[in-house]
Design a protein around this motif. Structure first.
Motif, PDB file in Angstrom:
ATOM      1  N   PHE A 183       8.148   9.485  -4.959  1.00  0.00           N
ATOM      2  CA  PHE A 183       7.881   9.382  -3.881  1.00  0.00           C
ATOM      3  C   PHE A 183       6.823   8.419  -2.918  1.00  0.00           C
ATOM      4  O   PHE A 183       5.890   9.006  -2.345  1.00  0.00           O
ATOM      5  CB  PHE A 183       7.584  10.822  -4.221  1.00  0.00           C
ATOM      6  N   THR A 184       7.281   7.328  -4.363  1.00  0.00           N
ATOM      7  CA  THR A 184       5.960   6.330  -2.992  1.00  0.00           C
ATOM      8  C   THR A 184       7.091   4.592  -3.511  1.00  0.00           C
ATOM      9  O   THR A 184       8.218   4.424  -3.849  1.00  0.00           O
ATOM     10  CB  THR A 184       5.214   5.720  -4.688  1.00  0.00           C
ATOM     11  N   LYS A 185       7.154   4.760  -1.555  1.00  0.00           N
ATOM     12  CA  LYS A 185       7.544   3.343  -1.629  1.00  0.00           C
ATOM     13  C   LYS A 185       7.294   1.773  -2.230  1.00  0.00           C
ATOM     14  O   LYS A 185       6.100   1.634  -2.588  1.00  0.00           O
ATOM     15  CB  LYS A 185       7.549   3.598  -0.106  1.00  0.00           C
ATOM     16  N   GLY A 186       8.354   1.507  -2.516  1.00  0.00           N
ATOM     17  CA  GLY A 186       8.356   0.217  -3.235  1.00  0.00           C
ATOM     18  C   GLY A 186       8.578  -0.162  -4.701  1.00  0.00           C
ATOM     19  O   GLY A 186       8.310  -0.706  -5.318  1.00  0.00           O
ATOM     20  N   VAL A 187       8.286   1.296  -5.348  1.00  0.00           N
ATOM     21  CA  VAL A 187       8.618   1.420  -6.779  1.00  0.00           C
ATOM     22  C   VAL A 187       9.653   1.123  -7.070  1.00  0.00           C
ATOM     23  O   VAL A 187       9.464  -0.015  -8.567  1.00  0.00           O
ATOM     24  CB  VAL A 187       8.500   2.700  -6.943  1.00  0.00           C
ATOM     25  N   TYR A 188      10.659   0.598  -7.155  1.00  0.00           N
ATOM     26  CA  TYR A 188      12.008   0.399  -7.440  1.00  0.00           C
ATOM     27  C   TYR A 188      12.616  -0.358  -6.332  1.00  0.00           C
ATOM     28  O   TYR A 188      13.423  -0.071  -5.003  1.00  0.00           O
ATOM     29  CB  TYR A 188      13.037   1.570  -7.491  1.00  0.00           C
ATOM     30  N   LYS A 189      13.123  -1.936  -6.716  1.00  0.00           N
ATOM     31  CA  LYS A 189      13.596  -3.003  -5.405  1.00  0.00           C
ATOM     32  C   LYS A 189      14.812  -2.186  -4.741  1.00  0.00           C
ATOM     33  O   LYS A 189      15.016  -2.453  -3.956  1.00  0.00           O
ATOM     34  CB  LYS A 189      13.626  -4.058  -6.025  1.00  0.00           C
TER      35      LYS A 189
END
Length: 121
Positions: free
Chosen positions: A79-85
């Protein structure tokens, strides 16, 4: 049920491929978010002879696989943005929610409407 199963397969294949470094979008290459309705029609055609019993088994299996895969990620990773491109501007967890609880709620509404329509005839 087959619709739910196929969308869960999309998620499973997408996550597994990207985890292995095979960058690919969620939807198959010939579709996008404007044309996924056409994909749904193709999925229906693919399974129009799938029995109810087989559909239930397939959905049960994919449901368990999706839950097991989700459990391999921390809440932060989901649920965190930017963890997986490869997720783009969203969060990975939103895809899991989409192919499970959100899609289940949609399916229940469709089934209730179908049941009501059958009674009216």
């Amino acid at each position: 049920m087959i619709h739910l199963y196929e969308w869960q397969r999309l998620l499973l294949n997408w996550v597994h491929a990207n985890q292995k470094g095979d960058a690919r979008p969620f939807l198959p290459p010939s579709y996008n978010w404007k044309t996924y309705g056409e994909m749904n029609v193709e999925l229906w055609k693919k399974h129009r002879n799938t029995s109810l019993e087989d559909a239930k088994e397939l959905l049960d299996k994919s449901h368990r696989e999706v839950l097991a895969l989700a459990e391999t990620f921390s809440d932060e990773a989901l649920f965190t943005k930017g963890v997986y491109k490869w997720v783009g501007g969203s969060v990975l967890g939103s895809y899991f929610v989409s192919v499970t609880s959100s899609h289940y709620a949609w399916a229940v509404k469709k089934l209730k409407a179908h049941k009501k329509n059958c009674k009216a005839k």
